[in-house]
Motif scaffolding. Structure first.
Motif, PDB file in Angstrom:
ATOM      1  N   PHE A  20       0.823  -1.214   0.000  1.00  0.00           N
ATOM      2  CA  PHE A  20       0.000   0.000   0.000  1.00  0.00           C
ATOM      3  C   PHE A  20       0.857   1.265   0.000  1.00  0.00           C
ATOM      4  O   PHE A  20       0.369   2.357   0.261  1.00  0.00           O
ATOM      5  N   GLY A  21       2.156   1.099  -0.245  1.00  0.00           N
ATOM      6  CA  GLY A  21       3.055   2.241  -0.312  1.00  0.00           C
ATOM      7  C   GLY A  21       3.552   2.733   1.033  1.00  0.00           C
ATOM      8  O   GLY A  21       4.105   3.826   1.124  1.00  0.00           O
ATOM      9  N   LEU A  22       3.349   1.961   2.083  1.00  0.00           N
ATOM     10  CA  LEU A  22       3.795   2.364   3.419  1.00  0.00           C
ATOM     11  C   LEU A  22       5.082   1.625   3.771  1.00  0.00           C
ATOM     12  O   LEU A  22       5.087   0.406   3.904  1.00  0.00           O
ATOM     13  N   ASP A  23       6.154   2.375   3.905  1.00  0.00           N
ATOM     14  CA  ASP A  23       7.448   1.786   4.261  1.00  0.00           C
ATOM     15  C   ASP A  23       7.686   2.006   5.751  1.00  0.00           C
ATOM     16  O   ASP A  23       8.251   3.027   6.154  1.00  0.00           O
ATOM     17  N   ILE A  24       7.218   1.069   6.561  1.00  0.00           N
ATOM     18  CA  ILE A  24       7.339   1.183   8.011  1.00  0.00           C
ATOM     19  C   ILE A  24       8.417   0.206   8.474  1.00  0.00           C
ATOM     20  O   ILE A  24       8.334  -0.990   8.204  1.00  0.00           O
ATOM     21  N   PRO A  25       9.436   0.714   9.162  1.00  0.00           N
ATOM     22  CA  PRO A  25      10.506  -0.175   9.607  1.00  0.00           C
ATOM     23  C   PRO A  25      10.024  -1.175  10.652  1.00  0.00           C
ATOM     24  O   PRO A  25       9.064  -0.921  11.388  1.00  0.00           O
ATOM     25  N   PHE A  26      10.719  -2.304  10.715  1.00  0.00           N
ATOM     26  CA  PHE A  26      10.376  -3.383  11.644  1.00  0.00           C
ATOM     27  C   PHE A  26      11.559  -3.643  12.564  1.00  0.00           C
ATOM     28  O   PHE A  26      12.640  -4.016  12.118  1.00  0.00           O
ATOM     29  N   TYR A  27      11.365  -3.435  13.850  1.00  0.00           N
ATOM     30  CA  TYR A  27      12.401  -3.667  14.855  1.00  0.00           C
ATOM     31  C   TYR A  27      12.168  -5.019  15.514  1.00  0.00           C
ATOM     32  O   TYR A  27      11.091  -5.289  16.008  1.00  0.00           O
ATOM     33  N   HIS A  28      13.202  -5.857  15.510  1.00  0.00           N
ATOM     34  CA  HIS A  28      13.121  -7.157  16.178  1.00  0.00           C
ATOM     35  C   HIS A  28      14.534  -7.612  16.515  1.00  0.00           C
ATOM     36  O   HIS A  28      15.520  -6.996  16.083  1.00  0.00           O
ATOM     37  N   SER A  29      14.655  -8.668  17.284  1.00  0.00           N
ATOM     38  CA  SER A  29      15.949  -9.106  17.803  1.00  0.00           C
ATOM     39  C   SER A  29      16.928  -9.554  16.731  1.00  0.00           C
ATOM     40  O   SER A  29      18.133  -9.511  16.939  1.00  0.00           O
ATOM     41  N   ARG A  30      16.440  -9.979  15.586  1.00  0.00           N
ATOM     42  CA  ARG A  30      17.321 -10.455  14.518  1.00  0.00           C
ATOM     43  C   ARG A  30      17.599  -9.392  13.463  1.00  0.00           C
ATOM     44  O   ARG A  30      18.002  -9.690  12.354  1.00  0.00           O
ATOM     45  N   SER A  48      18.013  10.671  15.931  1.00  0.00           N
ATOM     46  CA  SER A  48      18.836  10.433  14.749  1.00  0.00           C
ATOM     47  C   SER A  48      17.964  10.633  13.510  1.00  0.00           C
ATOM     48  O   SER A  48      16.747  10.460  13.569  1.00  0.00           O
ATOM     49  N   LEU A  49      18.603  10.996  12.410  1.00  0.00           N
ATOM     50  CA  LEU A  49      17.874  11.242  11.169  1.00  0.00           C
ATOM     51  C   LEU A  49      18.156  10.152  10.151  1.00  0.00           C
ATOM     52  O   LEU A  49      19.241   9.584  10.159  1.00  0.00           O
ATOM     53  N   PRO A  50      17.233   9.864   9.274  1.00  0.00           N
ATOM     54  CA  PRO A  50      15.890  10.434   9.218  1.00  0.00           C
ATOM     55  C   PRO A  50      15.001   9.861  10.316  1.00  0.00           C
ATOM     56  O   PRO A  50      15.050   8.672  10.626  1.00  0.00           O
ATOM     57  N   ALA A  51      14.217  10.733  10.901  1.00  0.00           N
ATOM     58  CA  ALA A  51      13.331  10.328  11.991  1.00  0.00           C
ATOM     59  C   ALA A  51      12.261   9.369  11.483  1.00  0.00           C
ATOM     60  O   ALA A  51      11.881   9.400  10.317  1.00  0.00           O
ATOM     61  N   VAL A  52      11.809   8.514  12.376  1.00  0.00           N
ATOM     62  CA  VAL A  52      10.763   7.538  12.084  1.00  0.00           C
ATOM     63  C   VAL A  52       9.623   7.793  13.064  1.00  0.00           C
ATOM     64  O   VAL A  52       9.855   7.865  14.269  1.00  0.00           O
ATOM     65  N   ASP A  53       8.407   7.971  12.553  1.00  0.00           N
ATOM     66  CA  ASP A  53       7.288   8.208  13.478  1.00  0.00           C
ATOM     67  C   ASP A  53       6.296   7.045  13.544  1.00  0.00           C
ATOM     68  O   ASP A  53       5.312   7.115  14.268  1.00  0.00           O
ATOM     69  N   HIS A  54       6.567   5.985  12.789  1.00  0.00           N
ATOM     70  CA  HIS A  54       5.779   4.751  12.846  1.00  0.00           C
ATOM     71  C   HIS A  54       6.773   3.596  12.904  1.00  0.00           C
ATOM     72  O   HIS A  54       7.808   3.657  12.254  1.00  0.00           O
ATOM     73  N   ILE A  55       6.420   2.547  13.642  1.00  0.00           N
ATOM     74  CA  ILE A  55       7.332   1.407  13.717  1.00  0.00           C
ATOM     75  C   ILE A  55       6.548   0.142  14.014  1.00  0.00           C
ATOM     76  O   ILE A  55       5.552   0.180  14.751  1.00  0.00           O
ATOM     77  N   ILE A  56       6.965  -0.940  13.398  1.00  0.00           N
ATOM     78  CA  ILE A  56       6.450  -2.275  13.718  1.00  0.00           C
ATOM     79  C   ILE A  56       7.501  -2.879  14.638  1.00  0.00           C
ATOM     80  O   ILE A  56       8.703  -2.743  14.375  1.00  0.00           O
TER      81      ILE A  56
END
Length: 124
Positions: A20-30, A48-56
């Motif tokens: 859907f055009g949403l590039d949301i970063p994913f944080y996990h242990s690996r 830090s830049l670029p700032a992220v305001d959404h995260i999985i």
């Protein structure tokens, strides 16, 4: 913040959102090196830049974070325990301004129940 119960669920969600055009970063242990994980965390905290305001993220991401302006916490699937749920929705509204926590779950005949039973058995 969108909390997912596993890396597999997070990767699937990240892929669907990308469609859907949403590039949301994913944080996990690996997620690569400790530096890479720390850098993503700093971006989400606005340090830090670029700032992220959404995260999985998996539950481990929220532990110890005190980001005051989180307005929305989404639980993509039922949390593994009440303690996990408390930790997750506790990330929202730390600055005492209005915030929302939403839990999504699958309908009848879902896999949530099987996954939760598996995790409970593993814990016990």
């Amino acid at each position: 913040m969108i909390f997912v119960p596993s890396a597999k669920a997070g990767e699937e969600l990240k892929g669907k959102l990308a469609e859907f055009g949403l590039d949301i970063p994913f944080y996990h242990s690996r997620l690569g090196t400790p530096f890479k994980r720390q850098e993503l965390q700093k971006r989400f905290q606005g340090e830090s830049l670029p700032a992220v305001d959404h995260i999985i993220c998996t539950n481990a991401f929220g532990m110890g974070l005190d980001i005051p302006n989180v307005r929305l916490v989404i639980h993509w699937q039922q949390s593994a325990s009440v303690e996990d749920l408390l930790q997750e929705f506790g990330r929202a509204g730390r600055d005492r301004k209005p915030s929302v926590s939403v839990i999504f779950h699958e309908g009848a005949g879902n896999s949530d129940t099987g996954r939760l039973k598996f995790m409970a058995d593993k814990t016990v």
